[in-house]
Design a protein around this motif. Structure first.
Motif, PDB file in Angstrom:
ATOM      1  N   PHE A   1       2.112  63.379 -25.429  1.00 39.91           N
ATOM      2  CA  PHE A   1       3.208  62.748 -26.186  1.00 39.91           C
ATOM      3  C   PHE A   1       3.953  63.750 -27.052  1.00 39.91           C
TER       4      PHE A   1
ATOM      5  N   SER B   1      -5.610  64.460 -35.701  1.00 36.95           N
ATOM      6  CA  SER B   1      -4.794  63.677 -34.777  1.00 36.95           C
ATOM      7  C   SER B   1      -5.716  62.952 -33.801  1.00 36.95           C
TER       8      SER B   1
ATOM      9  N   PRO C   1       5.079  56.198 -35.579  1.00 35.48           N
ATOM     10  CA  PRO C   1       5.880  55.718 -34.453  1.00 35.48           C
ATOM     11  C   PRO C   1       6.228  56.905 -33.558  1.00 35.48           C
ATOM     12  N   PHE C   2       5.916  56.792 -32.280  1.00 35.00           N
ATOM     13  CA  PHE C   2       6.163  57.877 -31.321  1.00 35.00           C
ATOM     14  C   PHE C   2       7.633  58.249 -31.306  1.00 35.00           C
TER      15      PHE C   2
ATOM     16  N   GLN D   1      10.168  64.317 -38.083  1.00 33.28           N
ATOM     17  CA  GLN D   1       9.798  62.914 -37.946  1.00 33.28           C
ATOM     18  C   GLN D   1       8.284  62.768 -37.975  1.00 33.28           C
ATOM     19  N   LEU D   2       7.607  63.871 -37.773  1.00 34.21           N
ATOM     20  CA  LEU D   2       6.152  63.840 -37.810  1.00 34.21           C
ATOM     21  C   LEU D   2       5.646  64.095 -39.213  1.00 34.21           C
TER      22      LEU D   2
HETATM   23  N1  SAH Z   1      -1.253  70.537 -33.619  1.00 40.67           N
HETATM   24  C1  SAH Z   1      -1.519  69.801 -34.785  1.00 40.67           C
HETATM   25  C2  SAH Z   1      -0.374  69.799 -35.784  1.00 40.67           C
HETATM   26  C3  SAH Z   1       1.014  69.706 -35.254  1.00 40.67           C
HETATM   27  S1  SAH Z   1       1.477  68.168 -34.541  1.00 40.67           S
HETATM   28  C4  SAH Z   1      -1.923  68.391 -34.448  1.00 40.67           C
HETATM   29  O1  SAH Z   1      -1.790  68.001 -33.287  1.00 40.67           O
HETATM   30  O2  SAH Z   1      -2.403  67.699 -35.339  1.00 40.67           O
HETATM   31  C5  SAH Z   1       1.635  67.121 -35.973  1.00 40.67           C
HETATM   32  C6  SAH Z   1       1.466  65.638 -35.687  1.00 40.67           C
HETATM   33  O3  SAH Z   1       2.557  65.142 -34.894  1.00 40.67           O
HETATM   34  C7  SAH Z   1       0.225  65.326 -34.888  1.00 40.67           C
HETATM   35  O4  SAH Z   1      -0.442  64.219 -35.430  1.00 40.67           O
HETATM   36  C8  SAH Z   1       0.789  64.996 -33.538  1.00 40.67           C
HETATM   37  O5  SAH Z   1      -0.087  64.200 -32.821  1.00 40.67           O
HETATM   38  C9  SAH Z   1       2.067  64.307 -33.882  1.00 40.67           C
HETATM   39  N2  SAH Z   1       3.054  64.238 -32.780  1.00 40.67           N
HETATM   40  C10 SAH Z   1       3.270  65.140 -31.817  1.00 40.67           C
HETATM   41  N3  SAH Z   1       4.266  64.745 -31.008  1.00 40.67           N
HETATM   42  C11 SAH Z   1       4.705  63.554 -31.468  1.00 40.67           C
HETATM   43  C12 SAH Z   1       5.730  62.650 -31.061  1.00 40.67           C
HETATM   44  N4  SAH Z   1       6.502  62.891 -30.007  1.00 40.67           N
HETATM   45  N5  SAH Z   1       5.896  61.526 -31.788  1.00 40.67           N
HETATM   46  C13 SAH Z   1       5.130  61.284 -32.859  1.00 40.67           C
HETATM   47  N6  SAH Z   1       4.150  62.095 -33.292  1.00 40.67           N
HETATM   48  C14 SAH Z   1       3.929  63.217 -32.600  1.00 40.67           C
END
Ligand code: SAH
Ligand code: SF4
Length: 382
Positions: free
Chosen positions: A117, A219, A299-300, A346-347
């Motif tokens: 994702f 995560s 939210p994705f 957004q994250l």
């Molecule tokens: N690699 C680390 C930190 C960077 S990602 C990790 O995975 O925790 C930071 C957060 O964003 C993580 O919780 C990840 O799962 C989330 N994330 C990544 N892609 C995303 C998306 N398209 N929509 C929502 N959250 C997302």
């Protein structure tokens, strides 16, 4: 080539100064000039002896990141793209709130974990960032924002390692950068306000506890191994039970008394009531062994190559309710800077609402939180 002083934590800078025949307190002065004042020019550093300034000019430099672009959202979110060479670009996002300013920092160009994702995961891994490239995101953003907002005092109060990359797969470069963030002569951030987010690199969670305990976000994204194997491939190496045991161990040194679990809400994939009930059972089983946690539902943020969809808000609300009814503190992450495609913005919006989840969702359904304007400002003030 001369040394980039942004690559050093205070101990590293002291060792560097020692090689120049200088005492540690000189390194402290220099460190304060760099990180607290944002200086790049040794001639500015008037409390350092002229002889030292000359030595530094010959052997060192202070080089921040190369800005590709800056995007300002109407809600105050700012995203920078930095060029780190060889075609690699990383992102840094600032998210202002009334009581804090959060900076979301990248740790790698790309990422090797390859979560389904995640757009960074889809890009694959390019390389680890150096300590200098990690800390200079904070160095640059803090001093840029102070100047831009006309503020003398600190603007950034929180850092989240939630940009591109898996920080615990770049451990050796990460830890000195964290130390600069925490150092009273650097940014003086409290350990509770610096968060490392990880997809679950179990041995490094244990090492972080010993080397530099800061707030931990994990995560999770799935309540059971088969589904998590599919979403977060690293799960095949470090399955959920091992991960939650590492989280429980981490708590002994953690600055906060809970671990945050991030859970990206994917329509029809991991967002069903049955998944929420499985999570409750999982958390309760580990709570009996000492785990204390809260959930952050994200939210994705969709992107075409993923083939996945964002759960709709009633689904998220129903999921949150099951967790909350079981006594698990649950928040829903508000998306910020959505329209500037703040892929980590957004994250990283560590913008949470413990009480008004339903209210916020209703507002989002009605589009009350939308309306973000995009301004692309190239080369302004940099
Ligand atoms: N690699 C680390 C930190 C960077 S990602 C990790 O995975 O925790 C930071 C957060 O964003 C993580 O919780 C990840 O799962 C989330 N994330 C990544 N892609 C995303 C998306 N398209 N929509 C929502 N959250 C997302
Ligand atoms: Fe890497 Fe984190 Fe993206 Fe997974 S979610 S691919 S670990 S950056």
């Amino acid at each position: 080539m001369t040394a980039n002083l942004l690559d050093f934590d205070l101990d590293g800078l002291a060792a560097f100064c020692e090689r120049l025949g200088e005492k540690r307190f000189r390194a402290t002065q220099l460190f304060r000039w760099i990180h607290q004042k944002g200086a790049t020019d040794f001639t500015q550093m008037t409390d350092l002896a002229k002889s030292l300034r000359e030595k530094l000019t010959g052997s060192a430099h202070i080089q921040g990141p190369k800005v590709v672009s800056r995007h300002d959202s109407a809600d105050g979110t700012v995203k920078w793209l930095f060029d780190v060479g060889a075609g690699d670009v990383i992102e840094t996002v600032f998210i202002p709130e009334t009581d804090r300013g959060t900076l979301c920092i990248s740790s790698q160009a790309g990422c090797a974990v390859g979560c389904r994702f995640c757009s960074t995961g889809h890009q694959g891994f390019s390389r680890n960032l150096t300590t200098g490239e990690i800390i200079s995101q904070l160095w640059f953003a803090e001093h840029f924002l102070r100047q831009h907002l006309g503020r003398e005092e600190r603007v950034i109060s929180n850092v989240v390692m939630m940009g591109m990359g898996e920080p615990l797969q770049n451990y050796g470069q990460l830890v000195p950068a964290l130390k600069v963030m925490l150092d009273d002569h650097g940014y003086g951030l409290s350990r509770r306000r610096v968060t490392v987010s990880t997809s679950g690199v179990v041995p490094m969670i244990d090492r972080l506890a010993g080397d530099c305990p800061v707030a931990l976000a994990v995560s999770l994204h799935a309540p059971e191994d088969a589904l998590r194997d599919n979403l977060v491939p690293l799960n095949k190496k470090y399955p959920i039970a091992e991960l939650l045991e590492a989280c429980t161990r981490y708590q002994a040194s953690a600055p906060r008394d809970f671990i945050t679990f991030e859970y990206c809400m994917l329509d029809g994939v991991n967002d069903q009531p049955a998944h929420a009930r499985q999570l409750v059972a999982l958390v309760q089983a580990h709570a009996a062994r000492g785990l204390s946690c809260k959930f952050n539902l994200i939210p994705f943020n969709p992107f075409p190559a993923s083939g996945l969809k964002r759960s709709d808000m009633p689904q998220v609300a129903a999921f949150a309710k099951i967790l909350m009814d079981a006594g698990i503190v649950t928040t829903v992450r508000k998306t910020r800077g959505d329209d500037i495609d703040a892929a980590c913005g957004q994250l990283a919006g560590d913008v949470q609402d413990r009480t008004g989840v339903e209210q916020r969702m209703a507002a989002q359904r009605q589009g009350m939180l939308g309306g973000i304007k995009v301004v692309v400002a190239k080369g302004m003030g940099v």
